[in-house]
Write a protein that holds these residues in place. Structure first.
Motif, PDB file in Angstrom:
ATOM      1  N   GLY A 251      -3.102   8.807   2.779  1.00 49.73           N
ATOM      2  CA  GLY A 251      -2.452   8.981   1.488  1.00 49.73           C
ATOM      3  C   GLY A 251      -3.058  10.125   0.701  1.00 49.73           C
ATOM      4  O   GLY A 251      -2.348  10.872   0.014  1.00 49.73           O
ATOM      5  N   GLY A 252      -4.378  10.264   0.788  1.00 52.09           N
ATOM      6  CA  GLY A 252      -5.031  11.369   0.103  1.00 52.09           C
ATOM      7  C   GLY A 252      -4.599  12.711   0.646  1.00 52.09           C
ATOM      8  O   GLY A 252      -4.422  13.682  -0.103  1.00 52.09           O
ATOM      9  N   LEU A 253      -4.410  12.791   1.970  1.00 54.18           N
ATOM     10  CA  LEU A 253      -3.951  14.032   2.578  1.00 54.18           C
ATOM     11  C   LEU A 253      -2.543  14.392   2.112  1.00 54.18           C
ATOM     12  O   LEU A 253      -2.270  15.547   1.768  1.00 54.18           O
ATOM     13  CB  LEU A 253      -3.986  13.889   4.101  1.00 54.18           C
ATOM     14  CG  LEU A 253      -3.434  15.076   4.891  1.00 54.18           C
ATOM     15  CD1 LEU A 253      -4.281  16.323   4.665  1.00 54.18           C
ATOM     16  CD2 LEU A 253      -3.370  14.742   6.387  1.00 54.18           C
ATOM     17  N   VAL A 254      -1.657  13.403   2.082  1.00 52.58           N
ATOM     18  CA  VAL A 254      -0.279  13.651   1.661  1.00 52.58           C
ATOM     19  C   VAL A 254      -0.243  14.044   0.186  1.00 52.58           C
ATOM     20  O   VAL A 254       0.508  14.948  -0.220  1.00 52.58           O
ATOM     21  CB  VAL A 254       0.590  12.409   1.923  1.00 52.58           C
ATOM     22  CG1 VAL A 254       1.997  12.601   1.366  1.00 52.58           C
ATOM     23  CG2 VAL A 254       0.655  12.132   3.422  1.00 52.58           C
ATOM     24  N   PHE A 255      -1.072  13.384  -0.624  1.00 54.18           N
ATOM     25  CA  PHE A 255      -1.172  13.744  -2.040  1.00 54.18           C
ATOM     26  C   PHE A 255      -1.632  15.193  -2.192  1.00 54.18           C
ATOM     27  O   PHE A 255      -1.114  15.949  -3.016  1.00 54.18           O
ATOM     28  CB  PHE A 255      -2.139  12.788  -2.741  1.00 54.18           C
ATOM     29  CG  PHE A 255      -2.318  13.063  -4.208  1.00 54.18           C
ATOM     30  CD1 PHE A 255      -1.470  12.511  -5.146  1.00 54.18           C
ATOM     31  CD2 PHE A 255      -3.340  13.882  -4.643  1.00 54.18           C
ATOM     32  CE1 PHE A 255      -1.630  12.765  -6.503  1.00 54.18           C
ATOM     33  CE2 PHE A 255      -3.521  14.147  -5.993  1.00 54.18           C
ATOM     34  CZ  PHE A 255      -2.650  13.585  -6.920  1.00 54.18           C
ATOM     35  N   LEU A 256      -2.601  15.586  -1.369  1.00 53.98           N
ATOM     36  CA  LEU A 256      -3.136  16.943  -1.431  1.00 53.98           C
ATOM     37  C   LEU A 256      -2.085  17.963  -0.989  1.00 53.98           C
ATOM     38  O   LEU A 256      -1.937  19.031  -1.593  1.00 53.98           O
ATOM     39  CB  LEU A 256      -4.371  17.044  -0.542  1.00 53.98           C
ATOM     40  CG  LEU A 256      -5.115  18.382  -0.524  1.00 53.98           C
ATOM     41  CD1 LEU A 256      -5.653  18.709  -1.906  1.00 53.98           C
ATOM     42  CD2 LEU A 256      -6.261  18.329   0.489  1.00 53.98           C
ATOM     43  N   LEU A 257      -1.318  17.637   0.048  1.00 55.09           N
ATOM     44  CA  LEU A 257      -0.302  18.556   0.548  1.00 55.09           C
ATOM     45  C   LEU A 257       0.830  18.763  -0.450  1.00 55.09           C
ATOM     46  O   LEU A 257       1.355  19.874  -0.594  1.00 55.09           O
ATOM     47  CB  LEU A 257       0.266  18.031   1.872  1.00 55.09           C
ATOM     48  CG  LEU A 257      -0.668  18.066   3.092  1.00 55.09           C
ATOM     49  CD1 LEU A 257      -0.060  17.301   4.252  1.00 55.09           C
ATOM     50  CD2 LEU A 257      -0.974  19.500   3.499  1.00 55.09           C
TER      51      LEU A 257
END
Length: 299
Positions: A251-257
């Motif tokens: 989820g953190g990766l998707v938020f960052l992207l």
């Protein structure tokens, strides 16, 4: 051409209700619970610095507890209008079943013309008991199965709405703006989660299984699945994103992207070619993702 509901409609009437309307003489469970919390100390406990919110590592999780019933407003927890799953009153049986199946919802708002003219809600159980899911119903009419909806202003305290839902035995409310138009949607689950935290149901992935494989190149994963472990599962480096901020979860990766909390149904691409489809999310956090790995994805 204005699409606002008629001033005599239930939506416009509900939006104009005062937040301090007296309740029924017999207090329900949530009314007693809410009243008992008036003198209670605010709950400032957190789950610790290492717990991820929205799949992003932060200092603290959102504060939960009884104090939220007084402190938070409907607008703080409502699903935005753009994310509301709803159906037209003229929808046929096949189309209605498809919306239920694709959305995963058990209750859907029903409108006349546009969502700003709501009529009520339809429950999956009513459709199943009356028509089933196989075959065709020649005499199908969605209007005959409508249940009442609540209509509330965005400034109403969530504790008041929780009591109102219990009293009127309704689990869904539409948020109506000052002009009588629909601004959002709230369910009773959204309200309770502000007190006790996220509620996992039988359709959610078990905590012991941060992801499940749906096909040769497709996974269904929790947003809080550890990123390094999921990279090992895929055999693809996902964390090498050009950014100074470190992430530990999917989820953190998707938020960052995306640079924000993406909406349900949105697809977020990764530079490697991997695609993240948001299956479940609310305005504050990502919950579940579908991960697709195309054949040409970079290892």
């Amino acid at each position: 051409m204005s699409s606002n509901p008629d001033p005599s409609s239930p939506a416009a009437h509900g939006a104009q209700e005062e937040e301090d309307d007296p309740g029924p003489q017999r207090q329900g469970f949530f009314a007693r619970l809410f009243g008992a919390s008036e003198d209670a100390e605010p709950n400032t406990s957190t789950t610790g610095d290492s717990a991820p919110a929205n799949g992003v590592t932060v200092a603290q999780m959102p504060v939960l507890g009884m104090s939220n019933l007084r402190r938070m407003r409907v607008e703080d927890v409502a699903i935005p209008r753009a994310e509301i799953e709803s159906v037209s009153a003229d929808e046929d049986l096949q189309g209605l079943v498809k919306v239920f199946r694709d959305s995963g919802m058990t209750r859907l708002p029903v409108y006349e013309g546009t969502l700003d003219s709501p009529l009520g809600l339809v429950h999956l159980k009513d459709v199943a008991l009356r028509y089933g899911f196989n075959g065709k119903a020649q005499d199908f009419s969605l209007r005959t199965m409508l249940r009442p909806l609540l209509y509330v202003p965005p400034s109403m305290p969530i504790g008041v709405l929780l009591t109102k839902m219990q009293t009127e035995r309704t689990h869904m409310a539409l948020v109506i703006d000052e002009y009588g138009g629909v601004d959002g949607l709230v369910t009773i689950e959204d309200l309770i989660e502000q007190v006790i935290g996220e509620i996992e149901d039988e359709h959610d992935i078990e905590e012991a299984q941060p992801w499940t494989r749906e096909g040769e190149r497709q996974w269904l994963a929790l947003a809080r699945a550890p990123l390094d472990e999921f990279e090992a599962e895929l055999g693809i480096a996902l964390s090498e994103v050009d950014d100074e901020e470190e992430v530990d979860t999917l989820g953190g990766l998707v938020f960052l992207l995306s640079g924000r909390v993406p909406a349900r149904g949105e697809v977020v691409p990764h530079p490697s070619g991997v695609e993240f489809e948001v299956i479940d999310a609310d305005p504050r956090r990502i919950k579940r993702l579908r991960v697709r790995v195309p054949k040409g994805a970079a290892a």
